[in-house]
Each structure stands twice: as structure tokens, then as C-alpha cells.
Design a protein around this motif. Structure first.
Motif, PDB file in Angstrom:
ATOM      1  N   UNK A 106       0.670  31.102  18.829  1.00  0.00           N
ATOM      2  CA  UNK A 106      -0.023  30.079  17.968  1.00  0.00           C
ATOM      3  C   UNK A 106      -1.077  30.574  17.064  1.00  0.00           C
ATOM      4  N   UNK A 107      -1.091  32.002  16.933  1.00  0.00           N
ATOM      5  CA  UNK A 107      -2.071  32.265  15.668  1.00  0.00           C
ATOM      6  C   UNK A 107      -3.566  32.856  16.713  1.00  0.00           C
ATOM      7  N   UNK A 108      -4.218  33.587  15.715  1.00  0.00           N
ATOM      8  CA  UNK A 108      -5.732  34.037  16.326  1.00  0.00           C
ATOM      9  C   UNK A 108      -6.616  32.854  16.543  1.00  0.00           C
ATOM     10  N   UNK A 109      -6.758  31.931  15.875  1.00  0.00           N
ATOM     11  CA  UNK A 109      -7.701  30.888  16.087  1.00  0.00           C
ATOM     12  C   UNK A 109      -7.556  30.140  17.501  1.00  0.00           C
ATOM     13  N   UNK A 110      -6.243  29.762  17.763  1.00  0.00           N
ATOM     14  CA  UNK A 110      -5.861  29.039  19.160  1.00  0.00           C
ATOM     15  C   UNK A 110      -5.559  30.042  20.221  1.00  0.00           C
ATOM     16  N   UNK A 111      -5.139  31.242  19.876  1.00  0.00           N
ATOM     17  CA  UNK A 111      -4.922  32.361  20.730  1.00  0.00           C
ATOM     18  C   UNK A 111      -6.365  32.643  21.579  1.00  0.00           C
ATOM     19  N   UNK A 112      -7.436  32.507  20.921  1.00  0.00           N
ATOM     20  CA  UNK A 112      -9.042  32.648  21.382  1.00  0.00           C
ATOM     21  C   UNK A 112      -9.386  31.478  21.970  1.00  0.00           C
ATOM     22  N   UNK A 113      -9.248  30.354  21.136  1.00  0.00           N
ATOM     23  CA  UNK A 113      -9.948  28.724  21.600  1.00  0.00           C
ATOM     24  C   UNK A 113      -9.110  28.540  22.961  1.00  0.00           C
ATOM     25  N   UNK A 114      -7.895  28.625  22.896  1.00  0.00           N
ATOM     26  CA  UNK A 114      -7.138  28.063  23.942  1.00  0.00           C
ATOM     27  C   UNK A 114      -7.726  28.677  25.330  1.00  0.00           C
ATOM     28  N   UNK A 115      -7.687  29.879  25.475  1.00  0.00           N
ATOM     29  CA  UNK A 115      -8.437  30.566  26.575  1.00  0.00           C
ATOM     30  C   UNK A 115      -9.811  30.117  26.974  1.00  0.00           C
ATOM     31  N   UNK A 116     -10.700  29.923  25.888  1.00  0.00           N
ATOM     32  CA  UNK A 116     -11.859  29.445  26.249  1.00  0.00           C
ATOM     33  C   UNK A 116     -12.018  28.083  26.838  1.00  0.00           C
ATOM     34  N   UNK A 117     -11.150  26.990  26.339  1.00  0.00           N
ATOM     35  CA  UNK A 117     -11.137  25.829  26.684  1.00  0.00           C
ATOM     36  C   UNK A 117     -10.507  25.812  28.247  1.00  0.00           C
ATOM     37  N   UNK A 118      -9.541  26.273  28.419  1.00  0.00           N
ATOM     38  CA  UNK A 118      -8.745  26.509  29.736  1.00  0.00           C
ATOM     39  C   UNK A 118     -10.024  26.996  30.923  1.00  0.00           C
ATOM     40  N   UNK A 119     -10.412  28.297  30.445  1.00  0.00           N
ATOM     41  CA  UNK A 119     -11.426  28.811  31.345  1.00  0.00           C
ATOM     42  C   UNK A 119     -12.521  27.812  31.953  1.00  0.00           C
ATOM     43  N   UNK A 120     -13.228  27.421  31.011  1.00  0.00           N
ATOM     44  CA  UNK A 120     -14.484  26.696  31.234  1.00  0.00           C
ATOM     45  C   UNK A 120     -14.247  25.496  31.980  1.00  0.00           C
ATOM     46  N   UNK A 121     -13.215  24.742  31.621  1.00  0.00           N
ATOM     47  CA  UNK A 121     -12.874  23.596  31.980  1.00  0.00           C
ATOM     48  C   UNK A 121     -12.615  23.386  33.538  1.00  0.00           C
ATOM     49  N   UNK A 122     -11.805  24.773  33.752  1.00  0.00           N
ATOM     50  CA  UNK A 122     -11.658  25.094  35.170  1.00  0.00           C
ATOM     51  C   UNK A 122     -12.605  25.760  36.068  1.00  0.00           C
ATOM     52  N   UNK A 123     -13.586  26.227  35.550  1.00  0.00           N
ATOM     53  CA  UNK A 123     -14.871  26.545  36.338  1.00  0.00           C
ATOM     54  C   UNK A 123     -15.814  25.283  36.531  1.00  0.00           C
ATOM     55  N   UNK A 124     -15.851  24.122  35.430  1.00  0.00           N
ATOM     56  CA  UNK A 124     -16.405  23.014  35.658  1.00  0.00           C
ATOM     57  C   UNK A 124     -15.911  22.377  36.984  1.00  0.00           C
ATOM     58  N   UNK A 125     -14.544  22.338  36.981  1.00  0.00           N
ATOM     59  CA  UNK A 125     -13.957  21.590  38.063  1.00  0.00           C
ATOM     60  C   UNK A 125     -14.347  22.135  39.594  1.00  0.00           C
ATOM     61  N   UNK A 126     -14.119  23.334  39.677  1.00  0.00           N
ATOM     62  CA  UNK A 126     -14.390  24.121  40.955  1.00  0.00           C
ATOM     63  C   UNK A 126     -15.856  24.305  41.072  1.00  0.00           C
ATOM     64  N   UNK A 127     -16.774  24.316  40.397  1.00  0.00           N
ATOM     65  CA  UNK A 127     -18.251  24.056  40.619  1.00  0.00           C
ATOM     66  C   UNK A 127     -18.470  22.748  41.340  1.00  0.00           C
ATOM     67  N   UNK A 128     -17.838  21.861  41.081  1.00  0.00           N
ATOM     68  CA  UNK A 128     -18.156  20.352  41.533  1.00  0.00           C
ATOM     69  C   UNK A 128     -17.422  20.438  42.968  1.00  0.00           C
ATOM     70  N   UNK A 129     -16.277  21.297  43.032  1.00  0.00           N
ATOM     71  CA  UNK A 129     -15.483  21.449  44.422  1.00  0.00           C
ATOM     72  C   UNK A 129     -16.495  22.088  45.340  1.00  0.00           C
ATOM     73  N   UNK A 130     -17.273  23.195  44.787  1.00  0.00           N
ATOM     74  CA  UNK A 130     -18.258  23.959  45.665  1.00  0.00           C
ATOM     75  C   UNK A 130     -19.193  23.130  46.168  1.00  0.00           C
TER      76      UNK A 130
END
Length: 435
Positions: free
Chosen positions: A285-309
Motif C-alpha cells: 500500500x505504500x510507505x504512508x499506510x504501511x506505517x500508519x496501518x500498523x499504528x492504528x491496529x496496535x493501539x486499538x488492540x491495546x485499548x481493547x485488552x486494557x479494558x478486558x484486564x
């Protein structure tokens, strides 16, 4: 084996030692609090004062690396913090401990900016994300396995002995690094011409004066700084409070703390997975979304599992969810480092230092505030709510980050009077205020 892979080996070993030393205070925390009669609020300042001094000295030490090279600067950094790691084992009261940890932070500042400098000079753009992934993975493994080294030592010899051992390990790394490493591939005769061409030759002669006014006008940089503040706020739970949380919030015994390696291992997997995932998405997808997509996936998952904890009381579910929080944070942590290297060119040390300074401010805020949140809420669980909030904000901010937007695109050079030398001029970047 390509020569740059040996450089990566040294950097990974450094990252292991960095987090061993940093997480040692968390592992030894319950014993130290009992031995020195330190309350939860007071302990927050013990872990927080390190972060404060670490933040204050990030930019100066990063810029020192830009000017002098990572060989000399990392040697100084590791020798300094190894000395104060050992001194931590000599502290006799709370106030001496505060001073020691402040000086420890001042010494360790600049370690990762200078790692960033090394990566920018020794690795091509196409390998930087996975390279930083391996470095951060090593750091998390160092933190994860800290209990396996420290708990047996402190159970047999007391908590002080562990800090003496860690200090000696750092000194040994310094000796090997200064003897073997050189700042650029061109300075290492064993590097082949083919590998030099693969890495790419770059000039670092014009990096002595960082044009801060240009950098600080970048909304892209500000978004990255705020994301870093938010994710490091959550990351510092694992660095400074995890083991106290498990003992006092979930009833773990000291021997059961060996299980605390689980979140760290998942965090390490997140780091290296983030690097490879970013490289794969970049190709698609190119450098812009190659970096941005991982950032969004990572922190959204981290938020979800903080609430689960927060919602679980089961000890093993707690470890699993915390591990997934850690993995989400570290998945995007690798990409944050890659983006700062992508956009900073020859000023990686200074800009990486700024990034770490802002991140450390988030770590300081968490380290100090968590003890107060525990007291105010009367619960270790509810004290995790601010982490979920910060990670949510960081997820949204990733939408504003673009790794293709360089900080200094074709910055024009202008002539300015040379101070103290009448009639003399020098070339500087327009908008530059010195480094």
C-alpha cells in the motif's frame, strides 16, 4: 553474514541490557519498598524521577550522537548508567535512592536516539522497520527475562546484589562496542563495496546545526510526538508498576512473579511482528499506510485488552490480557521509531531525542500518577482506566501521521555572519536556530 547484521547483534544486546537495568527497579520494587519503608505514592516518585531526568537529557545526548557519532556517545551512556545501576544497590534511604535514580536516568538518556543514528547510517530504508523491530524485541525480552535473573539473585543474596551484577554486564558491553564498532560503513575496512552500495552512502558533515524552527512547524511531527506521549504513558505500566500490580492487585507471590515474563514475551513478539508487518504493508500500500496501518491496529488492540484486564480478576487471564496490551503497544512502537528515522534524515539523533523526551514525559506522568490513582480509586484495577483513555487518543492520532512527509525537504541554505569572526560567513539552513 553481512556486516550490518553484526552491528544489529550489538544493538540488540544493548537493548537487552537497557531494559534489564530499567526493569530491575520494578522487579525489586516490592522488596525495596518494604526494606526502605516506601509508600505507593513515594514509590511513584522513585520510578518517575528516572523518567524525568531521562527526558531532560534526551535531546542533548541525541544531538551529541549526531555530531560525534554513536561509537563514543553510546560508550559514555552505558558506562554512566551501569555505574548508577550499581549505586542503586548501595542506597540506604529514600532520598538517596531518588538522587541515584535521577542520575541513572540522566546517564541512560540518548541510548535509543543513538541506536537510531546507527540504524540510519548502517541500514537501507527498506530494512529499517524490521531492524528496529529486532532492537525493540530485544529490549522487551530483556525486560521480560529480568525476573528470571533478578528474582533468584535477590532471594539468595538480597535485592542489592542484583544491581551490582547488572552494572558489571553493562561495562563488558562497552568494552566490546568501543573496540569493534565504527560510526559508518566507510570506516570499517571489512565492509565490502557491494554492501556499502546496498546501504547507501550519505554525508553527515552538515548536521551540526539542526533547523528546529522548520521541524517544529511540522504537524506530522507533532502528531507523532503526541502518539508517543500516549503510548509511552501505557508502556510505563510494564516498566515501572507491573510487578507491584501483580503482587498487590492480583495476589501473586514473589516466586509466582516468574510468570510475569509472559507479557514481556508477547511484547517482544509485537515488536518484531510490527517491523515485518509494516514492511509487508508498505510493499502493498505504500510507505504512508504501511506505517500508519500498523499504528492504528496496535493501539486499538491495546485499548481493547486494557479494558478486558480491568474486567477480569482471574490471575492467568490478567497475564494474558496484559500481554496482549503490551503486544499492541509494541507492534506500533517499532513503526514509530521507523517513521522518525524516515523523516529526519541526518538529524535522527536530535529528533529521536525530542521524540523520546516527549515519550518520557508521558512515562513520568504515568509513573507518578498511578500510585495516586490507586489511592484515590482504592483499586489497582480502576487505576488502569487512564491507560485505556490515552491509548484511545493515540489510536486516533495515528490518522495524522505520514511517513512520506520529510521534516527537511530541500531546506534552502543561506549565508549568515560567523559569530566572533568579523567579515566571515557560513552556510546554514534557512530557519535554523542551532542544535
Amino acid at each position: 553474514m553481512k556486516y550490518r547484521h553484526r552491528v544489529l547483534g550489538f544493538l540488540c544486546l544493548l537493548a537487552v541490557i537497557t531494559y534489564l537495568d530499567r526493569v530491575a527497579i520494578s522487579v525489586a520494587g516490592p522488596r525495596m519498598q518494604e526494606s526502605l519503608n516506601i509508600s505507593p505514592e513515594m514509590w511513584g516518585w522513585v520510578v518517575g524521577v528516572f523518567t524525568l531526568s531521562y527526558a531532560l537529557f534526551e535531546i542533548p545526548t541525541g544531538r551529541m550522537g549526531d555530531r560525534l557519532g554513536a561509537r563514543r556517545v553510546l560508550t559514555r551512556v552505558v558506562l554512566w548508567w551501569s555505574a548508577f545501576t550499581a549505586f542503586t544497590g548501595l542506597t540506604a534511604n529514600y532520598y538517596v535512592l531518588l538522587v541515584t535514580r535521577f542520575l541513572f536516568g540522566a546517564g541512560e538518556a540518548g541510548a535509543f536516539p543513538n541506536i537510531g543514528i546507527t540504524v540510519s547510517r548502517w541500514f537501507p530504508i527498506s530494512e529499517r522497520a524490521r531492524t528496529m523491530g529486532f532492537v525493540w524485541m530485544s529490549a522487551q525480552l530483556g525486560g521480560a527475562f529480568a525476573p528470571l535473573l533478578i528474582v533468584p539473585i535477590q532471594m539468595r543474596f538480597g535485592w542489592r546484589a542484583a544491581f551490582f551484577v547488572l552494572g558489571a554486564i553493562g561495562v563488558l558491553w562497552c568494552i566490546g562496542w568501543y573496540w569493534w564498532f565504527r560510526d559508518t560503513p566507510a570506516e570499517k575496512a571489512q565492509v565490502t563495496q557491494a554492501e556499502r552500495e546496498e546501504i547507501g552512502e550519505r554525508s553527515y558533515a552538515d548536521n551540526h546545526h539542526l533547523p528546529w524552527t522548520i521541524a517544529l512547524r511540522s504537524l506530522n511531527l507533532w502528531a507523532l510526538l503526541l502518539v508517543t506521549f500516549c503510548y509511552v504513558y501505557g508502556l510505563y505500566f510494564f516498566i515501572s508498576w507491573l510487578h507491584t500490580f501483580l503482587v498487590k492487585g492480583r495476589g501473586f507471590s514473589e516466586s509466582a512473579l516468574l510468570l510475569s515474563i509472559a507479557p514481556g514475551i508477547l511484547g517482544a513478539v509485537g515488536n518484531v511482528a510490527g517491523g515485518f508487518l509494516s514492511d509487508a504493508l508498505t510493499r502493498r500500500f505504500g510507505l504512508k499506510w504501511g506505517r500508519r496501518g500498523v499504528g492504528i491496529i496496535g493501539l486499538s488492540c491495546a485499548t481493547t485488552f486494557t479494558i478486558a484486564t480491568i474486567l477480569t480478576t482471574n490471575r492467568f487471564a490478567t497475564l494474558l490480557f496484559l500481554g496482549l496490551v503490551y503486544a499492541g503497544i509494541t507492534l506500533q512502537q517499532t513503526v514509530v521509531a521507523a517513521v522518525i528515522i524516515d523523516i529526519s534524515k541526518q538529524y535522527v539523533g536530535g529528533v529521536f531525542g525530542l521524540l523520546n523526551m516527549i515519550g518520557s514525559a508521558g512515562g513520568f506522568m504515568f509513573s507518578v500518577s498511578f500510585g495516586y490513582f490507586v489511592k484515590w480509586f482504592g483499586s489497582y484495577d480502576l487505576a488502569l482506566l487512564p491507560i485505556a483513555i490515552m491509548l484511545t487518543i493515540g489510536t486516533i492520532l495515528w490518522l495524522k501521521i505520514d511517513a512520506t512527509e520529510e521534516l527537511f525537504p530541500e531546506t534552502p541554505l543561506v549565508s549568515v555572519p560567523l559569530m566572533g569572526v568579523p567579515g566571515s560567513w557560513e552556510l546554514r539552513h534557512d530557519g535554523e536556530i542551532g542544535g
